[in-house]
Design a protein around this motif. Structure first.
Motif, PDB file in Angstrom:
ATOM      1  N   VAL A  41       0.854  -1.187   0.000  1.00 54.62           N
ATOM      2  CA  VAL A  41       0.000   0.000   0.000  1.00 54.62           C
ATOM      3  C   VAL A  41       0.889   1.235   0.000  1.00 54.62           C
ATOM      4  CG1 VAL A  41      -1.802   1.246   1.259  1.00 54.62           C
ATOM      5  CG2 VAL A  41      -1.762  -1.257   1.285  1.00 54.62           C
ATOM      6  N   PRO A  42       0.568   2.254  -0.794  1.00 55.00           N
ATOM      7  CA  PRO A  42       1.368   3.481  -0.770  1.00 55.00           C
ATOM      8  C   PRO A  42       1.480   4.053   0.640  1.00 55.00           C
ATOM      9  CG  PRO A  42      -0.151   3.522  -2.621  1.00 55.00           C
ATOM     10  CD  PRO A  42      -0.515   2.325  -1.799  1.00 55.00           C
ATOM     11  N   ALA A  43       2.656   4.523   0.978  1.00 54.80           N
ATOM     12  CA  ALA A  43       2.894   5.044   2.327  1.00 54.80           C
ATOM     13  C   ALA A  43       1.992   6.213   2.651  1.00 54.80           C
ATOM     14  CB  ALA A  43       4.358   5.445   2.473  1.00 54.80           C
ATOM     15  N   ASP A  44       1.641   7.022   1.650  1.00 49.13           N
ATOM     16  CA  ASP A  44       0.816   8.202   1.877  1.00 49.13           C
ATOM     17  C   ASP A  44      -0.611   7.985   1.403  1.00 49.13           C
ATOM     18  OD1 ASP A  44       1.405   8.039  -0.781  1.00 49.13           O
ATOM     19  OD2 ASP A  44       1.936  10.157  -1.045  1.00 49.13           O
ATOM     20  N   ALA A  45      -1.083   6.741   1.478  1.00 50.59           N
ATOM     21  CA  ALA A  45      -2.425   6.421   0.995  1.00 50.59           C
ATOM     22  C   ALA A  45      -3.472   7.287   1.681  1.00 50.59           C
ATOM     23  CB  ALA A  45      -2.721   4.950   1.246  1.00 50.59           C
ATOM     24  N   ASP A  46      -4.354   7.880   0.886  1.00 47.76           N
ATOM     25  CA  ASP A  46      -5.393   8.761   1.411  1.00 47.76           C
ATOM     26  C   ASP A  46      -6.690   8.452   0.670  1.00 47.76           C
ATOM     27  OD1 ASP A  46      -6.870  10.731   2.612  1.00 47.76           O
ATOM     28  OD2 ASP A  46      -6.033  12.368   1.435  1.00 47.76           O
ATOM     29  N   GLY A  47      -7.548   7.664   1.305  1.00 42.84           N
ATOM     30  CA  GLY A  47      -8.789   7.288   0.670  1.00 42.84           C
ATOM     31  C   GLY A  47      -8.610   6.090  -0.237  1.00 42.84           C
ATOM     32  N   PRO A  48      -9.674   5.467  -0.694  1.00 37.68           N
ATOM     33  CA  PRO A  48      -9.567   4.304  -1.576  1.00 37.68           C
ATOM     34  C   PRO A  48      -8.785   4.631  -2.847  1.00 37.68           C
ATOM     35  CG  PRO A  48     -11.806   4.530  -0.763  1.00 37.68           C
ATOM     36  CD  PRO A  48     -11.080   5.796  -0.383  1.00 37.68           C
ATOM     37  N   LEU A  49      -7.876   3.729  -3.196  1.00 41.67           N
ATOM     38  CA  LEU A  49      -7.010   3.905  -4.362  1.00 41.67           C
ATOM     39  C   LEU A  49      -7.255   2.778  -5.360  1.00 41.67           C
ATOM     40  CD1 LEU A  49      -3.685   4.704  -2.469  1.00 41.67           C
ATOM     41  CD2 LEU A  49      -5.133   6.344  -3.685  1.00 41.67           C
ATOM     42  N   PRO A  50      -6.868   2.976  -6.616  1.00 39.17           N
ATOM     43  CA  PRO A  50      -6.984   1.870  -7.574  1.00 39.17           C
ATOM     44  C   PRO A  50      -6.122   0.691  -7.147  1.00 39.17           C
ATOM     45  CG  PRO A  50      -5.772   3.730  -8.523  1.00 39.17           C
ATOM     46  CD  PRO A  50      -6.349   4.202  -7.244  1.00 39.17           C
ATOM     47  N   GLY A  51      -6.612  -0.512  -7.427  1.00 38.34           N
ATOM     48  CA  GLY A  51      -5.909  -1.728  -7.036  1.00 38.34           C
ATOM     49  C   GLY A  51      -5.389  -2.498  -8.234  1.00 38.34           C
ATOM     50  N   VAL A  52      -4.256  -3.160  -8.045  1.00 34.12           N
ATOM     51  CA  VAL A  52      -3.658  -3.959  -9.114  1.00 34.12           C
ATOM     52  C   VAL A  52      -3.282  -5.330  -8.570  1.00 34.12           C
ATOM     53  CG1 VAL A  52      -1.854  -4.119 -10.860  1.00 34.12           C
ATOM     54  CG2 VAL A  52      -2.731  -1.868 -10.187  1.00 34.12           C
ATOM     55  N   LEU A  53      -3.816  -6.370  -9.173  1.00 35.79           N
ATOM     56  CA  LEU A  53      -3.420  -7.739  -8.864  1.00 35.79           C
ATOM     57  C   LEU A  53      -2.124  -8.032  -9.609  1.00 35.79           C
ATOM     58  CD1 LEU A  53      -4.742 -10.219  -7.323  1.00 35.79           C
ATOM     59  CD2 LEU A  53      -5.318 -11.067  -9.625  1.00 35.79           C
ATOM     60  N   VAL A  54      -1.135  -8.590  -8.915  1.00 33.77           N
ATOM     61  CA  VAL A  54       0.190  -8.844  -9.500  1.00 33.77           C
ATOM     62  C   VAL A  54       0.462 -10.343  -9.421  1.00 33.77           C
ATOM     63  CG1 VAL A  54       2.641  -8.265  -9.425  1.00 33.77           C
ATOM     64  CG2 VAL A  54       0.942  -6.587  -8.656  1.00 33.77           C
ATOM     65  N   VAL A  55       0.172 -11.077 -10.494  1.00 26.07           N
ATOM     66  CA  VAL A  55       0.265 -12.533 -10.454  1.00 26.07           C
ATOM     67  C   VAL A  55       1.691 -12.978 -10.760  1.00 26.07           C
ATOM     68  CG1 VAL A  55      -0.775 -14.697 -11.183  1.00 26.07           C
ATOM     69  CG2 VAL A  55      -2.110 -12.577 -11.316  1.00 26.07           C
ATOM     70  N   PRO A  56       2.295 -13.772  -9.860  1.00 24.22           N
ATOM     71  CA  PRO A  56       3.707 -14.142 -10.011  1.00 24.22           C
ATOM     72  C   PRO A  56       3.972 -15.115 -11.158  1.00 24.22           C
ATOM     73  CG  PRO A  56       2.941 -14.417  -7.735  1.00 24.22           C
ATOM     74  CD  PRO A  56       1.737 -14.231  -8.591  1.00 24.22           C
ATOM     75  N   GLU A  57       5.259 -15.289 -11.447  1.00 26.98           N
ATOM     76  CA  GLU A  57       5.714 -16.337 -12.350  1.00 26.98           C
ATOM     77  C   GLU A  57       5.440 -17.704 -11.721  1.00 26.98           C
ATOM     78  OE1 GLU A  57       9.588 -14.569 -14.539  1.00 26.98           O
ATOM     79  OE2 GLU A  57       9.762 -14.699 -12.365  1.00 26.98           O
ATOM     80  N   TRP A  58       5.773 -18.760 -12.436  1.00 23.07           N
ATOM     81  CA  TRP A  58       5.462 -20.113 -11.952  1.00 23.07           C
ATOM     82  C   TRP A  58       6.265 -20.521 -10.714  1.00 23.07           C
ATOM     83  CZ3 TRP A  58       7.439 -24.640 -15.566  1.00 23.07           C
ATOM     84  CH2 TRP A  58       8.819 -24.538 -15.748  1.00 23.07           C
ATOM     85  N   TRP A  59       7.219 -19.706 -10.314  1.00 22.69           N
ATOM     86  CA  TRP A  59       8.022 -20.021  -9.124  1.00 22.69           C
ATOM     87  C   TRP A  59       7.238 -19.824  -7.824  1.00 22.69           C
ATOM     88  CZ3 TRP A  59      11.960 -22.255 -11.302  1.00 22.69           C
ATOM     89  CH2 TRP A  59      12.521 -21.735 -12.475  1.00 22.69           C
ATOM     90  N   GLY A  60       6.091 -19.205  -7.885  1.00 20.07           N
ATOM     91  CA  GLY A  60       5.338 -18.872  -6.681  1.00 20.07           C
ATOM     92  C   GLY A  60       5.564 -17.424  -6.280  1.00 20.07           C
ATOM     93  N   LEU A  61       5.010 -17.050  -5.133  1.00 19.71           N
ATOM     94  CA  LEU A  61       5.042 -15.651  -4.704  1.00 19.71           C
ATOM     95  C   LEU A  61       6.405 -15.339  -4.089  1.00 19.71           C
ATOM     96  CD1 LEU A  61       2.196 -13.888  -2.668  1.00 19.71           C
ATOM     97  CD2 LEU A  61       4.384 -12.925  -3.321  1.00 19.71           C
ATOM     98  N   ASN A  62       7.347 -15.060  -4.960  1.00 17.72           N
ATOM     99  CA  ASN A  62       8.732 -14.856  -4.530  1.00 17.72           C
ATOM    100  C   ASN A  62       9.092 -13.369  -4.480  1.00 17.72           C
ATOM    101  OD1 ASN A  62       8.934 -14.166  -7.228  1.00 17.72           O
ATOM    102  ND2 ASN A  62      10.165 -15.931  -7.815  1.00 17.72           N
ATOM    103  N   ASP A  63      10.375 -13.081  -4.290  1.00 19.89           N
ATOM    104  CA  ASP A  63      10.824 -11.694  -4.148  1.00 19.89           C
ATOM    105  C   ASP A  63      10.560 -10.853  -5.395  1.00 19.89           C
ATOM    106  OD1 ASP A  63      11.638 -11.888  -1.556  1.00 19.89           O
ATOM    107  OD2 ASP A  63      13.770 -12.128  -2.000  1.00 19.89           O
ATOM    108  N   TYR A  64      10.598 -11.477  -6.569  1.00 19.79           N
ATOM    109  CA  TYR A  64      10.355 -10.701  -7.783  1.00 19.79           C
ATOM    110  C   TYR A  64       8.930 -10.159  -7.811  1.00 19.79           C
ATOM    111  CZ  TYR A  64       9.909  -9.323 -12.647  1.00 19.79           C
ATOM    112  OH  TYR A  64       9.680  -8.598 -13.796  1.00 19.79           O
ATOM    113  N   ALA A  65       7.955 -11.014  -7.491  1.00 24.94           N
ATOM    114  CA  ALA A  65       6.571 -10.552  -7.460  1.00 24.94           C
ATOM    115  C   ALA A  65       6.381  -9.479  -6.398  1.00 24.94           C
ATOM    116  CB  ALA A  65       5.636 -11.736  -7.207  1.00 24.94           C
ATOM    117  N   ARG A  66       7.012  -9.664  -5.248  1.00 23.89           N
ATOM    118  CA  ARG A  66       6.912  -8.656  -4.188  1.00 23.89           C
ATOM    119  C   ARG A  66       7.542  -7.331  -4.633  1.00 23.89           C
ATOM    120  NH1 ARG A  66       7.611 -13.478  -1.152  1.00 23.89           N
ATOM    121  NH2 ARG A  66       6.020 -13.709   0.478  1.00 23.89           N
TER     122      ARG A  66
END
Length: 259
Positions: A41-66
């Motif tokens: 979440v943005p550090a300065d989040a103010d009110g509802p913001l647009p959301g983005v789903l970030v689906v990882p590569e086949w390795w699973g939810l690793n550092d690259y996806a994060r």
């Protein structure tokens, strides 16, 4: 607004960005399966913001996806990287990754249900404006984001980075609602020209708004700075393709989710 079709060709090569992980693990479920996604979440989040789903590569939810989720948070979006396999498992073993991803490829209902669970988790967050949501993905994740589009998910945009480009099943192209940005490596041996053409044709015929970008000389997984370390001939990092494709992704998200 009318639908439109674009094809853009680039010859490319350049650098990478590293962002420290500052998000949080979010537990959710698909039936009896415990899933552990990553929320940024943005550090300065103010009110509802647009959301983005970030689906990882086949390795699973690793550092690259994060890292990509963190970068989106830096750009002003609430980003959520879903857990497609359960319990947040990851691997660097291509055989294991292939088995995990193969379970999804072999069971479309499971694949779409698991992706939808992540999307619903993102859209239901209090930080997110549920009317402004997009999905992006990398390799297996790009294919997964397209599965959401084929299933008629309520998304404003889908961005596929070096996805598998599986074509829509009969009639599903007409159900695609989001604008598409497809970022493809021109030297990707896993997705040759004929497969890319089979992916494009039904979407074009259905009048889907899509920009298809081919980066000449770029292999599969071109956006991932760690790709060369995998020792897999079909994959390779291309710094300029990575930089330009990311810029295109963010620009598309900013435009489409600005409503």
């Amino acid at each position: 607004m009318g639908r439109s079709w674009y094809v853009v060709l680039f010859s490319v090569f350049c650098g990478s960005v590293v962002v420290s992980h500052a998000g949080e693990v979010v537990e959710y479920a698909d039936g009896d399966e415990t899933l552990k996604g990553y929320l940024a979440v943005p550090a300065d989040a103010d009110g509802p913001l647009p959301g983005v789903l970030v689906v990882p590569e086949w390795w699973g939810l690793n550092d690259y996806a994060r890292m990509r989720a963190d970068m989106l948070a830096e750009a002003g979006f609430v980003a959520f990287a879903p857990d497609m396999y359960g319990e947040g498992v990851t691997t660097t073993d291509p055989k294991q990754a292939g088995e995990w991803a193969g379970a999804c490829y072999g069971d479309q209902q499971l694949w779409r249900r698991r992706a939808t669970a992540g999307l619903k988790t993102l859209a239901s967050r209090p930080e997110v404006d549920g009317g402004r949501v997009a999905a992006i993905g990398f390799c297996f994740g790009g294919s997964t984001a397209m599965q959401l589009a084929y299933a008629g998910a309520d998304l404003d945009a889908v961005v596929s980075f070096h996805g598998g480009l599986e074509p829509a099943d009969d009639g599903e192209a007409e159900a695609v609602r989001p604008e598409l940005l497809v970022l493809h490596g021109g030297a990707d041996p896993l997705v040759p020209a004929e497969k890319a053409a089979a992916f494009v044709a039904p979407l074009k015929d259905a009048g889907v708004t899509m920009t298809f970008v081919e980066f000449a000389g770029a292999k599969h997984a071109f956006s991932n700075p760690a790709a060369d370390s995998y020792g897999l001939p079909p994959v390779g990092y291309d710094a300029r393709a990575a930089e330009q494709s990311w810029s295109m992704c963010v620009a598309t998200l900013e435009r489409v989710l600005a409503k």
